[in-house]
Design an enzyme around this catalytic site. Sequence first.
Site, mmCIF file in Angstrom:
data_model
loop_
_atom_site.group_PDB
_atom_site.id
_atom_site.type_symbol
_atom_site.label_atom_id
_atom_site.label_comp_id
_atom_site.label_asym_id
_atom_site.label_seq_id
_atom_site.Cartn_x
_atom_site.Cartn_y
_atom_site.Cartn_z
ATOM 1 N N ASP A 86 46.288 21.474 -74.913
ATOM 2 C CA ASP A 86 45.795 22.451 -75.895
ATOM 3 C C ASP A 86 46.601 23.744 -75.800
ATOM 4 O O ASP A 86 46.645 24.363 -74.742
ATOM 5 C CB ASP A 86 44.302 22.769 -75.661
ATOM 6 C CG ASP A 86 43.613 23.241 -76.940
ATOM 7 O OD1 ASP A 86 44.128 24.178 -77.576
ATOM 8 O OD2 ASP A 86 42.572 22.672 -77.293
ATOM 9 N N TYR A 103 43.070 19.080 -95.148
ATOM 10 C CA TYR A 103 42.333 18.443 -94.042
ATOM 11 C C TYR A 103 41.850 17.044 -94.437
ATOM 12 O O TYR A 103 41.970 16.081 -93.664
ATOM 13 C CB TYR A 103 41.166 19.364 -93.695
ATOM 14 C CG TYR A 103 40.307 18.962 -92.518
ATOM 15 C CD1 TYR A 103 40.771 19.110 -91.206
ATOM 16 C CD2 TYR A 103 39.027 18.465 -92.713
ATOM 17 C CE1 TYR A 103 39.964 18.771 -90.125
ATOM 18 C CE2 TYR A 103 38.213 18.124 -91.642
ATOM 19 C CZ TYR A 103 38.690 18.295 -90.351
ATOM 20 O OH TYR A 103 37.890 17.955 -89.290
HETATM 21 N N1 LIG Z 1 33.021 19.339 -85.304
HETATM 22 C C1 LIG Z 1 32.749 18.366 -86.144
HETATM 23 O O1 LIG Z 1 31.586 18.137 -86.574
HETATM 24 C C2 LIG Z 1 33.846 17.461 -86.616
HETATM 25 C C3 LIG Z 1 33.588 16.675 -87.750
HETATM 26 C C4 LIG Z 1 34.565 15.812 -88.191
HETATM 27 C C5 LIG Z 1 35.767 15.718 -87.503
HETATM 28 N N2 LIG Z 1 36.007 16.512 -86.419
HETATM 29 C C6 LIG Z 1 37.301 16.360 -85.745
HETATM 30 O O2 LIG Z 1 37.112 16.433 -84.340
HETATM 31 C C7 LIG Z 1 38.279 16.983 -83.746
HETATM 32 C C8 LIG Z 1 37.912 18.140 -82.836
HETATM 33 O O3 LIG Z 1 37.357 19.167 -83.621
HETATM 34 P P1 LIG Z 1 36.442 20.327 -83.020
HETATM 35 O O4 LIG Z 1 35.328 20.473 -83.964
HETATM 36 O O5 LIG Z 1 36.199 20.088 -81.583
HETATM 37 O O6 LIG Z 1 37.418 21.579 -83.226
HETATM 38 P P2 LIG Z 1 37.831 22.808 -82.235
HETATM 39 O O7 LIG Z 1 38.527 23.798 -83.092
HETATM 40 O O8 LIG Z 1 36.654 23.237 -81.450
HETATM 41 O O9 LIG Z 1 38.871 22.135 -81.242
HETATM 42 C C9 LIG Z 1 40.149 21.732 -81.668
HETATM 43 C C10 LIG Z 1 41.153 22.077 -80.600
HETATM 44 O O10 LIG Z 1 42.455 21.619 -81.042
HETATM 45 C C11 LIG Z 1 43.407 22.549 -80.591
HETATM 46 N N3 LIG Z 1 44.647 22.473 -81.377
HETATM 47 C C12 LIG Z 1 44.903 23.033 -82.583
HETATM 48 N N4 LIG Z 1 46.182 22.844 -82.924
HETATM 49 C C13 LIG Z 1 46.741 22.122 -81.919
HETATM 50 C C14 LIG Z 1 48.056 21.615 -81.713
HETATM 51 N N5 LIG Z 1 49.047 21.834 -82.591
HETATM 52 N N6 LIG Z 1 48.297 20.897 -80.574
HETATM 53 C C15 LIG Z 1 47.303 20.670 -79.684
HETATM 54 N N7 LIG Z 1 46.040 21.162 -79.823
HETATM 55 C C16 LIG Z 1 45.788 21.881 -80.935
HETATM 56 C C17 LIG Z 1 42.732 23.894 -80.770
HETATM 57 O O11 LIG Z 1 43.349 24.917 -79.954
HETATM 58 C C18 LIG Z 1 41.285 23.592 -80.365
HETATM 59 O O12 LIG Z 1 41.038 23.923 -79.011
HETATM 60 C C19 LIG Z 1 39.208 17.356 -84.889
HETATM 61 O O13 LIG Z 1 40.147 16.322 -85.061
HETATM 62 C C20 LIG Z 1 38.302 17.440 -86.086
HETATM 63 O O14 LIG Z 1 38.987 17.144 -87.283
HETATM 64 C C21 LIG Z 1 35.069 17.392 -85.981
#
Ligand SMILES: NC(=O)c1ccc[n+]([C@@H]2O[C@H](COP(=O)([O-])OP(=O)(O)OC[C@H]3O[C@@H](n4cnc5c(N)ncnc54)[C@H](O)[C@@H]3O)[C@@H](O)[C@H]2O)c1
Length: 334
Positions: free
Chosen positions: A46, A180
Amino acid sequence: MGNAERGVAVGELVGRTVLVTGAGRGIGRAEARYLAAAGANVVVNDPGVAIDGHGRDEGVATAVVDEIRAAGGRAVADTGSVADWADAERMVARAVEEFGDLHAVVNNAAIEVDKGLERLDEAEFDDVVAVKLKGTFAVSRWAARYWRGRVSDGVRADRAIVNTASGSGLLNPLPTQTNYAAANAGVAAMTAVHAVELRRLGVRVNCVSPSMVRTRLTTPVPGMAEAPSGGGPDPRDPVVVAPLVAYLVSDGCPLTGQVLSVRGGSIAVNHGWSRGARVTKEGALWTVPELAERLAELPLEDPFDRLATALGGALGVEGRDRFEAVVNAELDKG
Ligand SMILES: NC(=O)c1ccc[n+]([C@@H]2O[C@H](COP(=O)([O-])OP(=O)(O)OC[C@H]3O[C@@H](n4cnc5c(N)ncnc54)[C@H](O)[C@@H]3O)[C@@H](O)[C@H]2O)c1
């Protein structure tokens, strides 16, 4: 040899090395901690960026490594970006250097820039696609290349990729998420292609699609910010996705090519695009008036109905209406 033959319990990950991208926060952090607690060596990747991908904070990954080590687990930090080709190669190499092998990749990193189509600029499209879609490709590609080398050297083992998609792109035509949604649909498509391509190397490829998990990405959704009162189980805690990911990366899991939605304790298989009802013309060439008449016979789905159904199921009718108001306010910006 699988877990059963070795007498290892399902979900036991001792000796497995897993690279989790975007593991500094939210769902990825919970996955990294869960995998480490099950015995895996974890590469916590990260760069610690903001929701829109800007900025950088190396402390985000190292904080998770510190938590894992404090609990007696094994982890190493990597602060590269999945969107950077050389960084993606380096994070795979780091797993091997540090722990001797790489058994699984969890492609979880994402950023979001939500805007209506006419306001979304080129860089905002490219950046979101670069992290989610190209990043999934880049890390999987370098891992596959490493695994191909192992097979050429005569070393075969159970390997796994777990991608991460979203209902936005698979199920809901969510307004303001051109970038997205398209990237997530692409990740699901890539999952099926890679499952077929990589089976010969012993690699299983699946995808999880979280829903309604409380992280910084979902705080604008009405009702998401509050944890349930009374201290009972929290179906929106980021940890709800982690056991499924632990199963998918475990030696002996038979699943490949699956896209599984996770909402609280409910896990649903997604069937993706499939051909529905049809009309057929003898001799192949339709006239336009014929098409106008016959296509009206097909049960065409209204995207507004699809969105309303998906959001209503997730948020309830009142929550859906509040969420639509938030989205419409964004769309109405000049
Ligand atoms: N939260 C939800 O309900 C939800 C719903 C559908 C899908 N998702 C998916 O789950 C995954 C995690 O999402 P989240 O909600 O935990 O988000 P979040 O923002 O809390 O965590 C995402 C992490 O990815 C890191 N990141 C961003 N760009 C990056 C890069 N270039 N290289 C490496 N790391 C990078 C960020 O620094 C962050 O810490 C994502 O793929 C998101 O699309 C989440």
